[in-house]
Design a protein around this motif. Structure first.
Motif, PDB file in Angstrom:
ATOM      1  N   ALA A 607      -5.594   3.398  -8.699  1.00 37.77           N
ATOM      2  CA  ALA A 607      -6.250   4.696  -8.612  1.00 37.77           C
ATOM      3  C   ALA A 607      -5.196   5.790  -8.615  1.00 37.77           C
ATOM      4  CB  ALA A 607      -7.105   4.802  -7.352  1.00 37.77           C
ATOM      5  N   VAL A 608      -5.559   6.908  -9.204  1.00 31.74           N
ATOM      6  CA  VAL A 608      -4.765   8.137  -9.094  1.00 31.74           C
ATOM      7  C   VAL A 608      -5.150   8.807  -7.785  1.00 31.74           C
ATOM      8  CG1 VAL A 608      -4.456  10.457 -10.031  1.00 31.74           C
ATOM      9  CG2 VAL A 608      -4.424   8.478 -11.556  1.00 31.74           C
ATOM     10  N   VAL A 609      -4.149   9.265  -7.036  1.00 32.74           N
ATOM     11  CA  VAL A 609      -4.384   9.908  -5.756  1.00 32.74           C
ATOM     12  C   VAL A 609      -3.964  11.368  -5.877  1.00 32.74           C
ATOM     13  CG1 VAL A 609      -3.818   9.942  -3.299  1.00 32.74           C
ATOM     14  CG2 VAL A 609      -4.026   7.759  -4.511  1.00 32.74           C
ATOM     15  N   VAL A 610      -4.863  12.259  -5.501  1.00 27.56           N
ATOM     16  CA  VAL A 610      -4.587  13.699  -5.504  1.00 27.56           C
ATOM     17  C   VAL A 610      -4.521  14.165  -4.055  1.00 27.56           C
ATOM     18  CG1 VAL A 610      -5.349  15.968  -6.268  1.00 27.56           C
ATOM     19  CG2 VAL A 610      -5.758  13.962  -7.715  1.00 27.56           C
ATOM     20  N   ASP A 611      -3.333  14.555  -3.630  1.00 28.31           N
ATOM     21  CA  ASP A 611      -3.041  14.998  -2.264  1.00 28.31           C
ATOM     22  C   ASP A 611      -3.086  13.818  -1.286  1.00 28.31           C
ATOM     23  OD1 ASP A 611      -2.560  17.708  -2.859  1.00 28.31           O
ATOM     24  OD2 ASP A 611      -4.707  18.121  -2.866  1.00 28.31           O
ATOM     25  N   ALA A 612      -2.375  14.011  -0.164  1.00 24.97           N
ATOM     26  CA  ALA A 612      -2.191  12.898   0.783  1.00 24.97           C
ATOM     27  C   ALA A 612      -2.651  13.238   2.182  1.00 24.97           C
ATOM     28  CB  ALA A 612      -0.715  12.470   0.807  1.00 24.97           C
ATOM     29  N   ASP A 629      -3.926  -0.860  -4.292  1.00 21.10           N
ATOM     30  CA  ASP A 629      -2.564  -1.291  -4.002  1.00 21.10           C
ATOM     31  C   ASP A 629      -1.568  -0.823  -5.060  1.00 21.10           C
ATOM     32  OD1 ASP A 629      -3.199  -2.971  -6.114  1.00 21.10           O
ATOM     33  OD2 ASP A 629      -3.586  -4.679  -4.811  1.00 21.10           O
ATOM     34  N   GLU A 630      -2.051  -0.080  -6.039  1.00 22.77           N
ATOM     35  CA  GLU A 630      -1.152   0.483  -7.054  1.00 22.77           C
ATOM     36  C   GLU A 630      -1.624   1.886  -7.405  1.00 22.77           C
ATOM     37  OE1 GLU A 630       0.624  -0.522 -11.519  1.00 22.77           O
ATOM     38  OE2 GLU A 630      -0.523  -2.018 -10.393  1.00 22.77           O
ATOM     39  N   VAL A 631      -0.683   2.836  -7.408  1.00 22.39           N
ATOM     40  CA  VAL A 631      -1.005   4.240  -7.689  1.00 22.39           C
ATOM     41  C   VAL A 631      -0.181   4.671  -8.893  1.00 22.39           C
ATOM     42  CG1 VAL A 631      -0.988   6.600  -6.768  1.00 22.39           C
ATOM     43  CG2 VAL A 631      -1.474   4.672  -5.245  1.00 22.39           C
ATOM     44  N   PRO A 632      -0.783   4.706 -10.097  1.00 22.73           N
ATOM     45  CA  PRO A 632      -0.008   5.124 -11.277  1.00 22.73           C
ATOM     46  C   PRO A 632       0.447   6.580 -11.212  1.00 22.73           C
ATOM     47  CG  PRO A 632      -2.331   4.810 -11.815  1.00 22.73           C
ATOM     48  CD  PRO A 632      -2.148   4.289 -10.441  1.00 22.73           C
ATOM     49  N   LEU A 633      -0.278   7.421 -10.456  1.00 21.40           N
ATOM     50  CA  LEU A 633       0.128   8.821 -10.310  1.00 21.40           C
ATOM     51  C   LEU A 633      -0.318   9.337  -8.952  1.00 21.40           C
ATOM     52  CD1 LEU A 633       1.270  11.480 -11.544  1.00 21.40           C
ATOM     53  CD2 LEU A 633      -1.086  12.004 -12.235  1.00 21.40           C
ATOM     54  N   LEU A 634       0.624   9.947  -8.250  1.00 23.61           N
ATOM     55  CA  LEU A 634       0.323  10.664  -7.017  1.00 23.61           C
ATOM     56  C   LEU A 634       0.586  12.130  -7.290  1.00 23.61           C
ATOM     57  CD1 LEU A 634      -0.230  11.006  -3.981  1.00 23.61           C
ATOM     58  CD2 LEU A 634       2.146  10.355  -3.555  1.00 23.61           C
ATOM     59  N   LEU A 635      -0.457  12.944  -7.242  1.00 23.42           N
ATOM     60  CA  LEU A 635      -0.344  14.356  -7.605  1.00 23.42           C
ATOM     61  C   LEU A 635      -0.653  15.224  -6.391  1.00 23.42           C
ATOM     62  CD1 LEU A 635      -1.507  16.044 -10.846  1.00 23.42           C
ATOM     63  CD2 LEU A 635      -2.165  17.054  -8.675  1.00 23.42           C
ATOM     64  N   PHE A 636       0.141  16.271  -6.216  1.00 26.60           N
ATOM     65  CA  PHE A 636      -0.060  17.205  -5.107  1.00 26.60           C
ATOM     66  C   PHE A 636      -0.481  18.559  -5.668  1.00 26.60           C
ATOM     67  CE2 PHE A 636       2.748  14.008  -3.407  1.00 26.60           C
ATOM     68  CZ  PHE A 636       2.201  13.763  -2.165  1.00 26.60           C
ATOM     69  N   SER A 637      -1.584  19.091  -5.123  1.00 27.33           N
ATOM     70  CA  SER A 637      -2.051  20.394  -5.590  1.00 27.33           C
ATOM     71  C   SER A 637      -1.121  21.502  -5.133  1.00 27.33           C
ATOM     72  CB  SER A 637      -3.476  20.652  -5.092  1.00 27.33           C
ATOM     73  OG  SER A 637      -3.501  20.684  -3.669  1.00 27.33           O
ATOM     74  N   HIS A 638      -0.578  21.388  -3.911  1.00 21.47           N
ATOM     75  CA  HIS A 638       0.428  22.329  -3.389  1.00 21.47           C
ATOM     76  C   HIS A 638       1.087  21.685  -2.188  1.00 21.47           C
ATOM     77  CE1 HIS A 638      -3.111  23.097  -0.966  1.00 21.47           C
ATOM     78  NE2 HIS A 638      -2.444  23.897  -0.160  1.00 21.47           N
ATOM     79  N   PHE A 639       2.029  22.390  -1.568  1.00 21.38           N
ATOM     80  CA  PHE A 639       2.902  21.759  -0.584  1.00 21.38           C
ATOM     81  C   PHE A 639       2.543  22.057   0.858  1.00 21.38           C
ATOM     82  CE2 PHE A 639       5.954  21.851  -4.250  1.00 21.38           C
ATOM     83  CZ  PHE A 639       6.021  20.471  -4.416  1.00 21.38           C
TER      84      PHE A 639
END
Length: 839
Positions: A607-612, A629-639
């Motif tokens: 799964a792709v995860v957006v924000d943590a 158990d696998e994240v091809p992309l971890l994307l953050f909208s802001h910090f």
């Protein structure tokens, strides 16, 4: 066979069993002192004093009555019976009736005196406990509720105070994006209101809420001055006022030599553990001295879920390990009981200095000293009365312990080891189990059984994996503790040796982390239970009933059958069909508190995860429940921290292929946290902007905004959030980050080619009021999902925003009410399955 104790033959070995009942003479005194002090903490000083006086009077009267012994009664002297006429040689009915009545009265009196003779002193000891607990608490409440201090707190006065630190400063996880807060337990010498020259001199307990980093390294016993605003405490303890301070403390003098030595040794242990991996390196100081400052939150969560959290704090088990090693060496050297006890006492004092003589450590040392008393006297049965005496003395000295969960767990665990474990051990040995194996089995089981009611009341759950997890942990606890102590002791003079000892200790610590992790991941490892006092009392009653009932073979068989039936009937249902995640889910908005985490399915286990989110443990739990158990992309909208604080939870036990971030670099702390986590895992990091597109599996994701950098807005990091449009499962899902009015208007003024229309909207900024109505109209979602924390103090989500979405025809769902929100695709469009909040 020792001392003529009865023996029972099992095979070729005779097992000595002590069938005498435990010595509970001081149990009533201890329990009454404890409960009356706990009640007194929630009362006024006058009410607590009245309870103490009533208890003292009742105890005195009952003691006199018991000492007087039974009075004579039931015999008639002085000749013939009077008051009745004799006619025809028969006694009249009135005379017979009177004599029978006197016989009944005399019989009741005799029965009453027999009860007093047998149980009178037990009741007297309970009443004396009431006097001790309520009386000592009343004396402390007079100080807590002193009118001058209470008046300053109610006025929320700004004061300068001279304080003495009572315990180690404890960091607390505050709201996302806010500076860390330290809780510092202190005692005041004086309070000086800034706008009033009158000084208040009261030795009251003050809880300091401090945000300046200068408070973090304070040692217990340190005297200091600080300025801040007072507030009224929540009650239920001896805290008189709460002082909120934003500035640094001004130190006055130095702590005691014992505290300074402890600080040097603890700092040396931390330096020795610094080169180790984060999880075992953060756990080892917690095992040894209760220092969990470097312990990852995810490990702490796993320990809590598996009932192993007692290992993270200094407890009687730490004392028992250190003292037990000294005792073993003393016996190997053929030292006598008193010499061995003396050496153990020296080790005990040394360990207290190492772990810092704070109230929690002193409590643990007192529990450990119980074994020393039994050893010195050569009377193991003296340990139970010693426990009762220790509880009484500790609560009288510090009544606040009566409301301390750690104190309750420590006492209950010790009681379980003294009362339950020996009988279970003997039962196993009679069935041919070797002595060492029997001890290893019963110690964690008895301790867990005794502590389970308190744990259930605190957590609202009952752990099914606690006993096996603690059993698996047993072999690693002692070596980790001993090696950690060795590392701390040699660190000032031999840093290399300290690092080597810490490295050796990291291996058993790694085993404990592994056990906790797999125990927490066990499906149906915990079951929901009634929380609070009701749940604790209910489980305690069930536990006592089972302990008494299983003595009878019929009840024992019935319990076994019911247990097997429950496990066989219910557990497979929870394992195979627990209902989460729903079949065919395409996106999940995780309930991670006051923050964001969105998971977009790209394949089995991927799964792709957006924000943590703000909490590593929370995002890890959500991904674990989804089987990711696998994240091809971890994307953050802001910090901001409510989107980046849980980054370590995404990386934990998972392969993350790439990390994408916005071009806007602020806040710096969030950016550094993301880059550090990615660098540690060897994952590349890159910034993306409007127009960037990503594809994986059936997911196509495009960055819509911001169309250009926005400066001078109400919140530039929020208004430079990445706004994402995901095409997945035939749905358009718009993830609006924390975009506020300015960015939403910019998107409307420069509409992206893909447009803003979407069936599913992750509402921006937790549903805050900073939303452009035209933006919501342009999206026109069928489903609106709000990621928001329970009881947050930001006012999120805005009722007006939710009302507008509902008027548009959107189904609005919130994580603070519904828990995890899963989007599934039906023939008629999107549907949402909710998991519900954890108990």
């Amino acid at each position: 066979m020792a001392d003529g104790a009865p023996g029972r033959q099992t095979g070729d070995a005779a097992v000595a069993v002590d069938d005498r009942p435990p010595d509970l003479r001081l149990a009533g005194l201890a329990v009454s002192t404890w409960l009356s002090a706990l009640a007194g903490l929630h009362l006024t000083a006058t009410t607590a004093l009245v309870l103490a006086v009533v208890g003292a009077g009742s105890a005195a009267l009952l003691a006199v009555h018991v000492r007087s012994g039974p009075v004579s009664g039931g015999s008639v002297s002085g000749g013939p019976v009077s008051g009745g006429a004799v006619s025809g040689g028969a006694v009249s009915g009135r005379a017979v009736s009177g004599a029978a009545g006197r016989d009944r009265v005399d019989g009741c009196r005799a029965a009453w005196h027999r009860l007093l003779g047998r149980y009178g002193w037990v009741v007297v000891s309970v009443l004396l406990g009431l006097v001790c607990g309520a009386g000592s608490t009343a004396a402390r409440l007079v100080v807590r509720d002193a009118p001058p201090v209470r008046a300053l707190a109610e006025q929320r006065a700004t004061v300068t105070a001279e304080l003495v630190v009572r315990d180690d400063p404890r960091p607390v996880r505050g709201a996302a994006g806010r500076p860390a807060t330290m809780l510092v337990a202190t005692e005041s010498a004086w309070l000086d209101p800034v706008d009033d020259p009158a000084r208040t001199v009261v030795p009251a307990r003050v809880l300091v809420l401090a945000s300046h980093p200068g408070w973090r390294a304070l040692l217990p016993g340190q005297r200091l001055t600080a300025t801040g605003r007072l507030a009224v405490p929540r009650g239920g303890d001896l805290t008189a006022v709460v002082l909120t301070s934003t500035g640094p403390p001004t130190l006055v003098g130095r702590p005691s030599w014992a505290q300074r030595v402890a600080g040097i040794l603890r700092a040396g242990l931390q330096r020795a553990c610094a080169p180790l991996p984060d999880e075992p390196g953060g756990l080892l100081p917690g095992l040894v001295v209760g220092d969990t400052s470097e312990l990852p939150a995810m490990v702490e969560e796993d320990f809590r879920a598996t009932g192993m959290t007692h290992l993270n704090a200094v407890s009687g088990s730490n004392v028992a390990i250190v003292v037990g090693l000294v005792l073993l060496l003393a016996r190997w050297a053929r030292a006598g009981p008193w010499v061995a006890a003396g050496l153990c006492a020296v080790a005990l004092v040394g360990f207290v200095i190492l772990a810092r003589p704070s109230p929690s450590v002193v409590r643990a040392a007192t529990m450990g000293a119980i074994g020393l008393a039994a050893l010195a006297t050569g009377r193991p049965r003296a340990a139970v009365p010693a426990l009762g005496a220790a509880v009484t003395v500790l609560v009288v000295v510090d009544p606040e312990l009566a409301g301390d969960a750690g104190f309750a767990l420590s006492v209950l665990a010790t009681g379980g080891l003294l009362l339950v474990a020996p009988r279970w051990r003997d039962a196993l040995r009679r069935r041919g189990v070797p002595a060492g194996v029997a001890e290893a089995l019963v110690v964690p089981a008895a301790a867990q059984l005794a502590c389970a009611p308190v744990v259930a009341g605190l957590s609202g759950t009952v752990s099914l994996v606690a006993v096996p997890a603690n059993l698996l942990a047993v072999p690693a606890i002692a070596p980790a503790t001993i090696l950690g102590v060795a590392a701390a002791v040699v660190s000032p003079v031999w840093p290399g040796g300290a690092e080597f000892a810490a490295w050796l200790g990291s291996w058993p610590a790694w085993w404990l982390v592994t056990v906790a992790r797999h125990g927490a991941q066990t499906p149906a490892g915990t079951l929901p239970w009634i929380g609070g006092v009701t749940g604790a009392l209910l489980l305690a009653a069930v536990t006592v009933a089972l302990l008494l009932g299983v003595r009878h073979p019929v009840v024992r068989r019935l319990v076994a059958v019911v247990t097997v039936a429950v496990v066989v009937g219910a557990l497979p249902v929870r394992l195979v069909a627990d209902g989460w995640p729903p079949a065919g889910w395409v996106a999940v908005v995780c309930a991670v508190g006051q923050g964001d985490t969105v998971v977009l399915a790209t394949g089995p286990g991927q799964a792709v995860v957006v924000d943590a989110g703000p909490d590593p443990a929370a995002v890890d739990r959500c991904l674990r429940r989804l089987g990711v158990d696998e994240v091809p992309l971890l994307l953050f909208s802001h910090f901001h921290a409510d989107h980046t604080g849980g980054v370590d939870g995404v990386f934990r036990g998972r392969r993350v292929t790439a990390v994408a971030t916005p071009a806007w670099p602020e806040p710096v702390t969030g950016r550094v946290a993301v880059e550090s986590a990615a660098h540690a895992a060897g994952t590349p990091v890159g910034a993306v902007a409007a127009g960037w597109t990503y594809r994986a599996g059936g997911l196509t994701m495009t960055v819509l905004g911001p169309p250009q950098p926005l400066r001078g807005t109400r919140s530039d990091p929020n208004n430079n959030s990445l706004v994402l449009l995901a095409h997945l499962g035939g749905l358009r899902i718009l993830l609006a980050g924390d975009a506020e009015t300015e960015e939403q208007r910019a998107l409307l003024e420069s509409p992206p080619g893909a447009g803003l229309r979407a069936e599913v909207l992750k509402v921006a900024h937790h549903g805050s009021a900073y939303q452009d109505p035209a933006f919501l109209d342009a999206v026109a979602p069928t489903v609106a999902l709000v990621s928001v924390g329970v009881g947050n103090d930001y006012g999120h989500p805005s009722p007006s925003v939710l009302a507008r979405l509902s008027r548009q025809g959107a189904r609005v769902l919130r994580t603070d009410i519904e828990g995890d929100l899963a989007v599934v695709v039906l023939s008629g469009g999107p549907a949402v399955a909710t998991r519900g909040n954890d108990p």
